[in-house]
Design a protein around this motif. Structure first.
Motif, PDB file in Angstrom:
ATOM      1  N   PHE A  10      36.498 -33.717  88.456  1.00 58.68           N
ATOM      2  CA  PHE A  10      35.966 -34.092  86.646  1.00 58.68           C
ATOM      3  C   PHE A  10      35.230 -33.264  86.442  1.00 58.68           C
ATOM      4  O   PHE A  10      35.333 -33.830  84.700  1.00 58.68           O
ATOM      5  N   ALA A  11      34.267 -32.546  86.838  1.00 60.56           N
ATOM      6  CA  ALA A  11      33.583 -31.156  86.543  1.00 60.56           C
ATOM      7  C   ALA A  11      34.510 -30.431  86.014  1.00 60.56           C
ATOM      8  O   ALA A  11      33.881 -29.765  84.543  1.00 60.56           O
ATOM      9  N   VAL A  12      35.473 -29.868  86.405  1.00 57.99           N
ATOM     10  CA  VAL A  12      36.278 -28.928  85.802  1.00 57.99           C
ATOM     11  C   VAL A  12      36.969 -30.112  84.426  1.00 57.99           C
ATOM     12  O   VAL A  12      37.424 -29.388  83.529  1.00 57.99           O
ATOM     13  N   LEU A  13      37.348 -30.959  84.431  1.00 64.89           N
ATOM     14  CA  LEU A  13      37.853 -31.783  83.191  1.00 64.89           C
ATOM     15  C   LEU A  13      36.845 -31.837  82.248  1.00 64.89           C
ATOM     16  O   LEU A  13      37.066 -31.177  80.999  1.00 64.89           O
ATOM     17  N   LEU A  15      34.659 -29.576  81.515  1.00 65.98           N
ATOM     18  CA  LEU A  15      34.792 -27.759  81.438  1.00 65.98           C
ATOM     19  C   LEU A  15      35.851 -27.532  80.291  1.00 65.98           C
ATOM     20  O   LEU A  15      35.665 -26.899  79.459  1.00 65.98           O
ATOM     21  N   LEU A  16      36.713 -28.145  80.846  1.00 68.11           N
ATOM     22  CA  LEU A  16      38.492 -28.609  79.606  1.00 68.11           C
ATOM     23  C   LEU A  16      37.860 -29.303  78.157  1.00 68.11           C
ATOM     24  O   LEU A  16      38.252 -27.937  77.560  1.00 68.11           O
ATOM     25  N   VAL A  73      44.011 -25.558  77.572  1.00 70.59           N
ATOM     26  CA  VAL A  73      43.704 -25.919  77.678  1.00 70.59           C
ATOM     27  C   VAL A  73      43.431 -27.809  77.931  1.00 70.59           C
ATOM     28  O   VAL A  73      43.260 -28.592  78.971  1.00 70.59           O
ATOM     29  N   ASN A  74      43.852 -28.436  76.447  1.00 71.33           N
ATOM     30  CA  ASN A  74      44.804 -29.591  76.119  1.00 71.33           C
ATOM     31  C   ASN A  74      45.620 -30.113  77.311  1.00 71.33           C
ATOM     32  O   ASN A  74      45.436 -30.769  77.965  1.00 71.33           O
ATOM     33  N   ILE A  75      46.466 -29.466  77.173  1.00 69.98           N
ATOM     34  CA  ILE A  75      47.980 -29.768  78.742  1.00 69.98           C
ATOM     35  C   ILE A  75      47.428 -29.558  79.981  1.00 69.98           C
ATOM     36  O   ILE A  75      47.368 -30.514  80.195  1.00 69.98           O
ATOM     37  N   VAL A 104      39.466 -39.397  73.943  1.00 66.56           N
ATOM     38  CA  VAL A 104      37.776 -38.591  74.440  1.00 66.56           C
ATOM     39  C   VAL A 104      38.046 -37.499  73.634  1.00 66.56           C
ATOM     40  O   VAL A 104      37.116 -36.260  72.945  1.00 66.56           O
ATOM     41  N   ILE A 105      39.431 -36.855  73.632  1.00 63.49           N
ATOM     42  CA  ILE A 105      39.693 -35.637  72.997  1.00 63.49           C
ATOM     43  C   ILE A 105      39.588 -35.674  71.352  1.00 63.49           C
ATOM     44  O   ILE A 105      38.853 -34.680  70.597  1.00 63.49           O
TER      45      ILE A 105
END
Length: 427
Positions: A10-13, A15-16, A73-75, A104-105
């Motif tokens: 979740f943290a990496v997501l 950040l992306l 980053v989106n992929i 969200v994006i």
């Protein structure tokens, strides 16, 4: 990936998504920067402005590195969202995760950051230009390959990939920029800048003193009359002619003969010696061109001639400058040499007032491609010589003839546009 905790994923997501917002907003911010302000700041030594300007010199490379980063980053975010969905809800949760990630994006990585960048491009573009420059250096080989393929595809579609964005403004576009400057440029200065742009549209015929109104010295007149004329002259420079204005001998500057007049030593021969050679201006010469010609030839007055060499009128440097800065007058009741405001709010205008002068002084929009004077407009409108008291409307402006003289209108009363508009509103 199984060893990584769900919290870490979740943290990496998160950040992306932040990185996606960075790439999206940086693209919008850099592409919407005011290029003229950017150049000004760069020349003034603003380091971030210089970096942004350097990136924008090659927009294909800039867009390449931004899109590479954004798509990556989106992929990756999509892949992580799928893994998290499988851990939390199995295969049935993948569709929900995809929908949530898309929302969200869209909100936090596209719409919101791009809107912020469009509203405040400098606030984001300048600090973001530094990490983008680093990324461009690191990813340059990949960016170069992507741009090579993309440019090849564009060339197949007959798109010129070498022709960069043109920042050259047309005259009308520059006029819009000046008008929209608002409080940054005082209203009077805006008007002067617009008047400079208008010089290219006008010719010397629009502002010249017509030949029948030229005040000059006829060298064949009795000498006593010439001396009286010199003593009472209202102009510092006078054309000298022999019998007819078509036979102009030269231009006399009164400063060169005033001492001789006072000492009583001036005669016809000395007057002719003091003259300066004629300076002729062909009809149709644009005012911006003539302003430069006056400066180049160090002249302040010229005789306008037609294609046959006949004198049409006289133009001075002051006449052109008045087109830019307005009338040189200290009389508050007199807006120009040909217009005077009356107590009832109307204007008493001489028939020889030029249409351009009416437009400039009263801020009107009368056509300038037809008659050059108010008298010409009235005669064209009526197709006859009017009598005193005749009223009409010319382009919506109420005009009343006050005085006529032989074959022309000498004076007319004009009701200003603002007054007429208010009256219409009360009705």
């Amino acid at each position: 990936m199984n060893e990584v905790s769900t919290g870490a994923l979740f943290a990496v997501l998160f950040l992306l998504i932040v990185l996606s917002a960075f790439f999206s907003s940086s693209e919008t911010a850099l592409m919407t920067l005011n290029r003229y302000r950017l150049r000004h700041l760069a020349k003034a030594g603003h380091r971030s402005a210089r970096m942004a300007a350097r990136l924008l010199e090659r927009p294909d490379r800039l867009i390449g590195v931004i899109l590479l980063g954004n798509n990556f980053v989106n992929i990756l975010a999509s892949a992580l969202a799928t893994i998290i969905a499988l851990r939390l809800g199995g295969e049935g949760a993948i569709a929900i995760a995809t929908g949530l990630l898309t929302l969200v994006i869209l909100l936090f990585a596209e719409v919101a950051p791009k809107t912020m960048a469009a509203l405040h491009p400098e606030r984001l573009a300048f600090p973001f230009s530094w990490p983008l420059a680093v990324l461009l250096k690191v990813l340059y080989p990949l960016v170069w390959v992507v741009n090579l393929i993309a440019n090849a595809m564009l060339r197949l579609a007959k798109v010129d990939t070498k022709g960069g964005r043109s920042d050259v403004l047309s005259q009308e576009e520059l006029r819009t920029v000046v008008n929209e400057a608002g409080a940054m440029i005082p209203r009077r200065h805006q008007k002067m800048l617009l008047n400079i742009l208008d010089l290219e549209k006008a010719t010397v015929e629009d502002i010249m003193i017509p030949r029948n109104e030229i005040v000059g010295i006829d060298i064949t007149d009795p000498w006593d009359e010439i001396i009286t004329q010199l003593a009472n002259a209202q102009h510092t420079r006078l054309p000298v002619y022999d019998g007819s204005i078509d036979d102009v001998l030269g231009i006399l500057h009164l400063r060169k003969v005033i001492t001789d007049v006072i000492r009583g030593k001036l005669d016809r021969d000395r007057l002719l010696e003091r003259m300066k050679a004629n300076y002729f201006i062909p009809e149709g010469t644009r005012l911006n061109t003539q302003l430069v010609n006056f400066q180049r030839n160090r002249r302040r007055i010229g005789i306008v001639v037609d294609e046959y060499g006949d004198v049409m009128g006289l133009v001075t440097l002051e006449d052109i400058l008045e087109e830019i800065v307005g009338e040189f007058t200290t009389d508050p009741a007199s807006l120009s040499r040909h217009l005077r405001r009356q107590d009832n709010g109307s204007f008493l205008a001489q028939g020889n007032v030029s249409v351009r002068e009416l437009n400039r002084v009263l801020d009107w929009r009368l056509p300038t491609d037809g008659p050059k004077t108010l008298n010409g407009l009235i005669l064209e409108h009526l197709q006859s010589i009017p009598e005193s008291g005749t009223s009409m409307k010319i382009n919506g402006f109420p005009v009343t003839i006050v005085q006529t003289k032989e074959n022309k209108v000498k004076t007319a009363e004009i009701m200003p546009m603002k007054r007429r508009t208010r009256a219409a509103g009360r009705e």
